[in-house]
Write a protein that holds these residues in place. Structure first.
Motif, short mmCIF file in Angstrom:
data_model
loop_
_atom_site.label_atom_id
_atom_site.label_comp_id
_atom_site.label_asym_id
_atom_site.label_seq_id
_atom_site.Cartn_x
_atom_site.Cartn_y
_atom_site.Cartn_z
N LEU A 89 0.83 -1.20 0.00
CA LEU A 89 0.00 0.00 0.00
C LEU A 89 0.87 1.25 0.00
O LEU A 89 0.65 2.17 -0.80
N ALA A 90 1.88 1.28 0.85
CA ALA A 90 2.80 2.43 0.91
C ALA A 90 3.54 2.61 -0.41
O ALA A 90 3.75 3.73 -0.88
N GLY A 91 3.94 1.49 -1.04
CA GLY A 91 4.64 1.55 -2.33
C GLY A 91 3.74 2.12 -3.43
O GLY A 91 4.19 2.92 -4.26
N ILE A 92 2.49 1.73 -3.45
CA ILE A 92 1.55 2.25 -4.45
C ILE A 92 1.29 3.73 -4.18
O ILE A 92 1.21 4.53 -5.12
N PRO A 124 0.15 -11.27 -1.28
CA PRO A 124 -0.71 -10.10 -1.14
C PRO A 124 -1.33 -9.76 -2.50
O PRO A 124 -0.71 -9.94 -3.54
N CYS A 125 -2.56 -9.27 -2.43
CA CYS A 125 -3.26 -8.99 -3.68
C CYS A 125 -4.01 -7.67 -3.62
O CYS A 125 -4.15 -7.06 -2.56
N ILE A 141 5.66 -3.37 -8.43
CA ILE A 141 4.61 -2.33 -8.48
C ILE A 141 4.72 -1.51 -9.77
O ILE A 141 3.73 -1.32 -10.47
N LYS A 142 5.91 -1.04 -10.11
CA LYS A 142 6.07 -0.25 -11.34
C LYS A 142 5.70 -1.07 -12.56
O LYS A 142 5.03 -0.58 -13.47
N PHE A 145 1.95 -1.29 -13.12
CA PHE A 145 1.35 -0.12 -13.76
C PHE A 145 1.72 -0.03 -15.23
O PHE A 145 0.90 0.36 -16.05
N LYS A 146 2.94 -0.43 -15.59
CA LYS A 146 3.33 -0.44 -17.01
C LYS A 146 2.50 -1.46 -17.77
O LYS A 146 2.06 -1.21 -18.88
N ARG A 147 2.28 -2.64 -17.16
CA ARG A 147 1.47 -3.68 -17.80
C ARG A 147 0.04 -3.21 -17.99
O ARG A 147 -0.57 -3.45 -19.03
N LYS A 148 -0.48 -2.49 -17.04
CA LYS A 148 -1.85 -1.96 -17.15
C LYS A 148 -1.93 -0.97 -18.31
O LYS A 148 -2.88 -0.99 -19.07
N LYS A 149 -0.90 -0.13 -18.45
CA LYS A 149 -0.90 0.83 -19.57
C LYS A 149 -0.80 0.10 -20.91
O LYS A 149 -1.45 0.48 -21.87
N SER A 150 0.01 -0.95 -20.98
CA SER A 150 0.16 -1.72 -22.22
C SER A 150 -1.18 -2.37 -22.61
O SER A 150 -1.58 -2.34 -23.76
#
Length: 156
Positions: A89-92, A124-125, A141-142, A145-150
């Motif tokens: 959570l902190a990382g996001i 964790p999910c 985490i990064k 987010f890159k996969r989501k953009k792709s």
């Protein structure tokens, strides 16, 4: 905005007992409960705004701020907590530049923690809208987010 509200309210008689279904319909249409809509609802139901807020704040399903296009729910249940959910959570939060409960200024992302997603074996999910992301680590985490953009670009 008023046309949409009038359409919602036209299905109801204006009785106090209809408050929760009306709030659910409003949130379903707007994504949250806007303050000016609560004022209109108060007039429609002939009940004080404070009473409407009292009911709406009692139930965790209701929101008073909009959610992002990609709403991230990080599971903080026991299995996820033990596997590092607080760090995830902190990382996001760091990655998005927002805190839990906030929305990015472009309304692209919103972040919330939830008690349990029911995916303990995947800890964790988190869920991004309706898609479960499993075995999340600080390192990925990064990439997540890159996969989501792709995926987003591919579907457009």
């Amino acid at each position: 905005m008023e046309d949409k509200l009038n359409e919602i309210l036209s299905s109801y008689k204006g009785e106090k007992s209809e408050l929760i279904p009306i709030l659910q319909d409003i949130q379903s249409n707007y994504g949250y409960l806007p303050e000016d809509i609560i004022v209109e609802l108060s007039n429609f139901l002939k009940m004080p705004e404070s009473e409407i807020y009292g009911v709406a704040t009692f139930y965790s399903q209701f929101r008073f701020t909009p959610v992002g296009k990609k709403h991230i729910m990080v599971c903080t249940g026991t299995a996820c907590h033990v596997q590092g959910a607080p760090q995830i959570l902190a990382g996001i939060e760091r990655h998005l530049g927002i805190k839990e409960g906030e929305v990015t200024t472009d309304l692209e992302y919103s972040l919330e923690s939830v008690g349990c997603l029911g995916c303990c074996a995947l800890a964790p999910c988190a869920m991004v809208n309706d898609e479960v992301e499993s075995h999340i680590s600080l390192k990925n985490i990064k990439r997540l987010f890159k996969r989501k953009k792709s995926k987003e670009k591919a579907s457009n």
